[in-house]
Scaffold this motif. Structure first.
Motif, short mmCIF file in Angstrom:
data_model
loop_
_atom_site.label_atom_id
_atom_site.label_comp_id
_atom_site.label_asym_id
_atom_site.label_seq_id
_atom_site.Cartn_x
_atom_site.Cartn_y
_atom_site.Cartn_z
N GLN A 34 -38.78 -38.03 8.29
CA GLN A 34 -39.02 -38.11 6.85
C GLN A 34 -37.73 -37.91 6.06
O GLN A 34 -36.74 -37.39 6.59
CB GLN A 34 -40.06 -37.07 6.45
CG GLN A 34 -41.40 -37.29 7.13
CD GLN A 34 -42.41 -36.23 6.77
OE1 GLN A 34 -42.13 -35.04 6.85
NE2 GLN A 34 -43.58 -36.66 6.35
N ASP A 84 -48.55 -41.92 4.74
CA ASP A 84 -49.49 -41.14 3.93
C ASP A 84 -50.72 -42.01 3.68
O ASP A 84 -50.63 -43.08 3.07
CB ASP A 84 -48.82 -40.76 2.61
CG ASP A 84 -49.69 -39.89 1.73
OD1 ASP A 84 -50.87 -39.65 2.07
OD2 ASP A 84 -49.19 -39.44 0.68
N LYS A 86 -53.59 -40.76 2.16
CA LYS A 86 -54.47 -40.04 1.24
C LYS A 86 -55.08 -40.95 0.18
O LYS A 86 -56.22 -40.79 -0.20
CB LYS A 86 -53.73 -38.89 0.58
CG LYS A 86 -53.45 -37.75 1.53
CD LYS A 86 -52.73 -36.62 0.84
CE LYS A 86 -52.39 -35.55 1.86
NZ LYS A 86 -51.54 -34.52 1.28
N ARG A 95 -42.49 -41.60 2.27
CA ARG A 95 -41.89 -40.37 2.80
C ARG A 95 -40.97 -40.62 3.99
O ARG A 95 -40.21 -39.74 4.38
CB ARG A 95 -42.99 -39.39 3.22
CG ARG A 95 -43.83 -38.90 2.05
CD ARG A 95 -44.79 -37.83 2.46
NE ARG A 95 -45.67 -38.27 3.55
CZ ARG A 95 -46.77 -37.65 3.92
NH1 ARG A 95 -47.13 -36.54 3.31
NH2 ARG A 95 -47.51 -38.11 4.89
#
Length: 146
Positions: A34, A84, A86, A95
């Motif tokens: 990351q 990610d 989400k 990221r």
């Protein structure tokens, strides 16, 4: 850095139909790097993986490390671990560290592992790979330096 570890009895990697890497008993490490990751994260993660007691002793307890069993490690770059999921239905990779920076840190991570004397094999950074493994147990762990 995010690492997904799988305890294996064997593993191999093919790129464009050719076997590029192979190990026997040991650990396959899928590594995601990351943006905020550093050399310090790579050193911490390498040390943790080398010493993590995930192999069974003579009594069947997870008491031995890859170092203790003279096992091998296979490292596979996998930027999707930095994904990610989400929001929405499509992963965001905001990221993930940019490829040139990530490759440098990936190589440092491999060097940290190799400097311990453990046999370390790798995939091919930024390549489409077929990873074949036999997960013992199954035993799988996720490590995150954050």
């Amino acid at each position: 850095m995010i690492a997904l570890l799988q305890r294996v009895s064997k593993a191999s990697i093919e790129v464009e139909g050719k076997k590029v890497s192979e190990i026997g008993k040991g650990i396959v490490v899928f590594i995601g790097i990351q943006k905020q990751d550093s050399e310090k994260d790579a050193q911490y993660l390498a040390n943790k993986i080398i010493n993590l007691r995930i192999f069974e002793d003579s009594e069947g307890k997870m008491n031995l490390s890859v170092k203790d069993i003279s096992g091998e490690i296979m490292v596979v770059s996998e930027f999707t671990l930095a994904g990610d999921c989400k929001k929405g239905l499509r992963p965001s990779f905001d990221r993930a560290m940019p490829p040139l920076q990530a490759q440098k840190l990936y190589n440092q991570f491999i060097d940290f592992l190799k400097n311990t004397g453990i046999s370390v094999k790798t995939g091919v950074f930024r390549s489409y790979m077929h990873v074949y493994l036999v997960n013992e147990g199954p035993v799988t762990f996720i490590l995150n330096t954050r």
